[in-house]
Design an enzyme around this catalytic site. Sequence first.
Site, short mmCIF file in Angstrom:
data_model
loop_
_atom_site.label_atom_id
_atom_site.label_comp_id
_atom_site.label_asym_id
_atom_site.label_seq_id
_atom_site.Cartn_x
_atom_site.Cartn_y
_atom_site.Cartn_z
N ARG A 165 17.53 65.28 21.54
CA ARG A 165 18.20 63.99 21.72
C ARG A 165 19.73 64.23 21.80
NH1 ARG A 165 13.69 63.35 18.54
NH2 ARG A 165 12.13 61.99 19.47
N HIS A 223 11.90 77.16 11.40
CA HIS A 223 11.57 76.03 12.27
C HIS A 223 11.87 76.32 13.74
CE1 HIS A 223 13.22 72.31 14.34
NE2 HIS A 223 11.97 71.97 14.13
N LYS A 268 9.17 59.68 13.50
CA LYS A 268 10.48 59.02 13.65
C LYS A 268 10.45 58.00 14.78
CE LYS A 268 12.93 62.92 13.99
NZ LYS A 268 11.87 63.96 13.87
N LYS A 327 1.01 66.23 13.17
CA LYS A 327 1.99 65.26 12.69
C LYS A 327 1.28 64.12 11.95
CE LYS A 327 5.60 67.21 14.65
NZ LYS A 327 6.74 67.73 13.87
N GLU A 358 4.81 69.07 5.15
CA GLU A 358 6.18 69.31 5.64
C GLU A 358 6.96 68.00 5.73
OE1 GLU A 358 6.35 72.05 8.87
OE2 GLU A 358 7.90 70.92 9.91
MG LIG Z 1 8.78 69.79 11.29
#
Ligand SMILES: [Mg+2]
Length: 399
Positions: free
Chosen positions: A80, A325, A45, A194, A249
Amino acid sequence: MSTQQNPRLPFGGDHEAAVGAVDPIEWIRVSSVALPLATPISDAKVFTGRQRPMTEVAMLFVELRTRDGAEGIGFSYSKRAGGPAQYAHLKEIAHELLGEDSSDIGRVYDKLLWAGASVGRAGVATQAIAAIDIALWDLKAKRAALPLAKLLGAYRNSVRTYNTSGGFLHSSLEEVTANATQSLENGIGGIKIKVGHPDSARDLARVAAVREAIGADVPLMVDANQQWDRATAMRVGRALEDFDLTWIEEPLDAYDAAGHARLTAALVTPVASGEMLTSVAEHCTLIDADAVDILQPDAPRIGGITPFLRLATLAHHHGLALAPHFAMQIHLHLAAAYPTETWAEHFEWLDPLFTQRLETRDGRMLVPNRPGLGIELSEQARRWTVDSFELDAVTSTAA
Ligand SMILES: [Mg+2]
């Protein structure tokens, strides 16, 4: 034996005595804690320009005490923006708890929901309620002198665990592989890295290098954090089939149930999603669309343990695997109480907030043999507290 009617119960007199004593909530403390992160964190992101690197986690802690001295602790969190809003919501509604029976979690949950019904049954409002709900479950398990997993009905005393924190995109490939090796040496069973870099070739190169480094037998997952479009997810997903991944994911936008369903049907590699959803209802859109193989709910994000348990029943009924998560201090217990083998996500980020550490061994995270969640706030957490308030039923004043 009292024969006096208790207005809190639909029955009274002898029956009230038969079901046990009412133990009302007398004291509440709500704390907003800013947890700093050692390194600014970047996932896909950030690389697509949608978010800035993350430097802290906004924690919301609730501590409760009853008339008989039972105590509970729960937490919610925000990454955030959003932490101050969660705290503000509890400032408005926490007084609704005073005098309520600490055992009646379902009814208390509904009362809190209706207190803030105007701002909805998902997102910030229910994430704030989650901290209370989790504290009530912790309290109930402590009163029973059982780990929460045992109170809920455990299927196992340890859960497969994988590390995420070592595989972010801000880390070099050398750092990611070194972190993976360290995790495995620490008894963690799987490695997630990631992906979702704007240049997919870089993703594939990193996956290939990590697979090479950890060997063919170690479970490996990738996480695109919602940053692929449908075509990219299909193309990269097919290229990733060579690496025998445990799951892919968040390949797509978290709300694109139809896109996930197409991908899940097309790939051999299991598809996982759900961490960004903020209610059971939102998760039902994934379940109804047969969108994923593995559901990844987050109890603080969907409103607490009470809605999580309802969702877990639905997920199991639909044959889904479960890999909750973040927030391993909570999810370890919930994963241990899911009928089929699950995963707990290992993040050390929250460790400084608590005096205890979760043990990992032989690829698994061990359910702590302590009552409740098995956590206590550290002195460091107190020092990181940016605001807090207390309510006391005895004095009926904010302390
Ligand atoms: Mg994740």
